[in-house]
Design a protein around this motif. Structure first.
Motif, PDB file in Angstrom:
ATOM      1  N   ASP A   1       5.358   2.872  -5.095  1.00 37.29           N
ATOM      2  CA  ASP A   1       4.719   4.175  -4.862  1.00 37.29           C
ATOM      3  C   ASP A   1       4.650   4.935  -6.180  1.00 37.29           C
ATOM      4  OD1 ASP A   1       3.669   6.453  -3.814  1.00 37.29           O
ATOM      5  OD2 ASP A   1       5.366   6.918  -2.522  1.00 37.29           O
ATOM      6  N   PRO A   2       3.479   5.065  -6.788  1.00 42.80           N
ATOM      7  CA  PRO A   2       3.360   5.749  -8.080  1.00 42.80           C
ATOM      8  C   PRO A   2       3.721   7.223  -8.030  1.00 42.80           C
ATOM      9  CG  PRO A   2       1.246   4.773  -7.402  1.00 42.80           C
ATOM     10  CD  PRO A   2       2.231   4.517  -6.332  1.00 42.80           C
ATOM     11  N   SER A   3       3.676   7.871  -6.875  1.00 41.99           N
ATOM     12  CA  SER A   3       4.009   9.287  -6.795  1.00 41.99           C
ATOM     13  C   SER A   3       5.499   9.556  -6.971  1.00 41.99           C
ATOM     14  CB  SER A   3       3.535   9.864  -5.473  1.00 41.99           C
ATOM     15  OG  SER A   3       4.284   9.331  -4.396  1.00 41.99           O
TER      16      SER A   3
ATOM     17  N   VAL B   1       0.868  -1.178   0.000  1.00 40.61           N
ATOM     18  CA  VAL B   1       0.000   0.000   0.000  1.00 40.61           C
ATOM     19  C   VAL B   1       0.908   1.233   0.000  1.00 40.61           C
ATOM     20  CG1 VAL B   1      -1.753   1.266   1.300  1.00 40.61           C
ATOM     21  CG2 VAL B   1      -1.749  -1.236   1.308  1.00 40.61           C
ATOM     22  N   PRO B   2       0.755   2.122  -1.010  1.00 34.78           N
ATOM     23  CA  PRO B   2       1.627   3.304  -1.044  1.00 34.78           C
ATOM     24  C   PRO B   2       1.428   4.176   0.200  1.00 34.78           C
ATOM     25  CG  PRO B   2       0.331   3.132  -3.054  1.00 34.78           C
ATOM     26  CD  PRO B   2      -0.150   2.085  -2.134  1.00 34.78           C
ATOM     27  N   PRO B   3       2.507   4.698   0.748  1.00 32.12           N
ATOM     28  CA  PRO B   3       2.380   5.545   1.936  1.00 32.12           C
ATOM     29  C   PRO B   3       1.736   6.890   1.583  1.00 32.12           C
ATOM     30  CG  PRO B   3       4.656   5.432   1.238  1.00 32.12           C
ATOM     31  CD  PRO B   3       3.894   4.489   0.380  1.00 32.12           C
ATOM     32  N   PHE B   4       1.052   7.503   2.544  1.00 32.87           N
ATOM     33  CA  PHE B   4       0.398   8.778   2.268  1.00 32.87           C
ATOM     34  C   PHE B   4       1.354   9.958   2.424  1.00 32.87           C
ATOM     35  CE2 PHE B   4      -0.204   7.983   6.738  1.00 32.87           C
ATOM     36  CZ  PHE B   4      -0.017   9.211   7.337  1.00 32.87           C
ATOM     37  N   LYS B   5       2.526   9.725   3.003  1.00 32.19           N
ATOM     38  CA  LYS B   5       3.561  10.759   3.068  1.00 32.19           C
ATOM     39  C   LYS B   5       4.911  10.105   2.796  1.00 32.19           C
ATOM     40  CE  LYS B   5       4.332  10.425   8.014  1.00 32.19           C
ATOM     41  NZ  LYS B   5       4.474  11.133   9.264  1.00 32.19           N
ATOM     42  N   HIS B   6       5.908  10.933   2.532  1.00 32.37           N
ATOM     43  CA  HIS B   6       7.231  10.423   2.189  1.00 32.37           C
ATOM     44  C   HIS B   6       7.858   9.705   3.387  1.00 32.37           C
ATOM     45  CE1 HIS B   6      11.091  10.125   0.250  1.00 32.37           C
ATOM     46  NE2 HIS B   6      11.658  10.664   1.305  1.00 32.37           N
ATOM     47  N   ILE B   7       8.503   8.590   3.114  1.00 34.93           N
ATOM     48  CA  ILE B   7       9.221   7.812   4.117  1.00 34.93           C
ATOM     49  C   ILE B   7      10.701   7.848   3.740  1.00 34.93           C
ATOM     50  CG2 ILE B   7       9.532   5.515   5.111  1.00 34.93           C
ATOM     51  CD1 ILE B   7       6.577   5.031   4.536  1.00 34.93           C
TER      52      ILE B   7
ATOM     53  N   ARG C   1      14.292   6.502  -0.249  1.00 38.73           N
ATOM     54  CA  ARG C   1      15.450   6.989  -1.013  1.00 38.73           C
ATOM     55  C   ARG C   1      16.369   5.850  -1.430  1.00 38.73           C
ATOM     56  NH1 ARG C   1      17.091  11.299   3.266  1.00 38.73           N
ATOM     57  NH2 ARG C   1      15.112  12.360   3.381  1.00 38.73           N
ATOM     58  N   TRP C   2      16.501   4.827  -0.596  1.00 44.57           N
ATOM     59  CA  TRP C   2      17.425   3.744  -0.905  1.00 44.57           C
ATOM     60  C   TRP C   2      16.734   2.407  -1.131  1.00 44.57           C
ATOM     61  CZ3 TRP C   2      17.898   6.478   3.807  1.00 44.57           C
ATOM     62  CH2 TRP C   2      17.325   5.863   4.912  1.00 44.57           C
ATOM     63  N   CYS C   3      15.431   2.363  -1.018  1.00 39.85           N
ATOM     64  CA  CYS C   3      14.694   1.121  -1.216  1.00 39.85           C
ATOM     65  C   CYS C   3      14.719   0.716  -2.693  1.00 39.85           C
ATOM     66  CB  CYS C   3      13.257   1.316  -0.736  1.00 39.85           C
ATOM     67  SG  CYS C   3      12.196  -0.086  -1.038  1.00 39.85           S
ATOM     68  N   LYS C   4      14.907  -0.550  -2.973  1.00 41.52           N
ATOM     69  CA  LYS C   4      15.037  -1.052  -4.344  1.00 41.52           C
ATOM     70  C   LYS C   4      13.729  -0.924  -5.128  1.00 41.52           C
ATOM     71  CE  LYS C   4      16.507  -5.244  -6.758  1.00 41.52           C
ATOM     72  NZ  LYS C   4      17.001  -6.603  -6.587  1.00 41.52           N
ATOM     73  N   TYR C   5      12.603  -1.182  -4.476  1.00 40.62           N
ATOM     74  CA  TYR C   5      11.317  -1.209  -5.169  1.00 40.62           C
ATOM     75  C   TYR C   5      10.459   0.030  -4.897  1.00 40.62           C
ATOM     76  CZ  TYR C   5      12.503  -6.112  -5.723  1.00 40.62           C
ATOM     77  OH  TYR C   5      13.137  -7.273  -6.032  1.00 40.62           O
ATOM     78  N   ALA C   6      11.045   1.130  -4.469  1.00 41.67           N
ATOM     79  CA  ALA C   6      10.255   2.304  -4.092  1.00 41.67           C
ATOM     80  C   ALA C   6       9.462   2.853  -5.272  1.00 41.67           C
ATOM     81  CB  ALA C   6      11.158   3.378  -3.512  1.00 41.67           C
TER      82      ALA C   6
END
Length: 88
Positions: A84-86, A65-71, A75-80
């Protein structure tokens, strides 16, 4: 009735000598001769293991589930960008 000499002959006595005690903190005498080297080795091991755990965690992190705010880990996650479509 107790003997008057009983108090003088019993008890723990003077210094407690334990020559072969090993603990991570140094045993009875907490000033080991190679404490700087031991501290450096422990620091390198902790840093190395932390780097391995961080790398494995960043490779496996998924967000169904995409997060509602930036986590920050995005920045370093492989599948970000896939999760997250944004971020595209």
């Amino acid at each position: 009735q107790s003997s008057p000499c009983l108090h003088l002959t019993m008890g723990g006595g003077g210094w407690f000598y334990v020559p072969k005690v090993w603990t991570p903190s140094g045993g009875w005498w907490p000033n080991p001769p190679a404490w700087k080297r031991n501290t450096a080795v422990a620091g390198v091991l902790i840093f190395g293991l932390s780097a391995v755990v961080f790398t494995i965690s960043a490779q496996k992190e998924r967000r169904p589930v995409p997060p509602f705010k930036h986590i920050p880990s995005q920045r370093w996650c492989k599948y970000a960008k896939e999760d997250d479509p944004s971020l595209k």
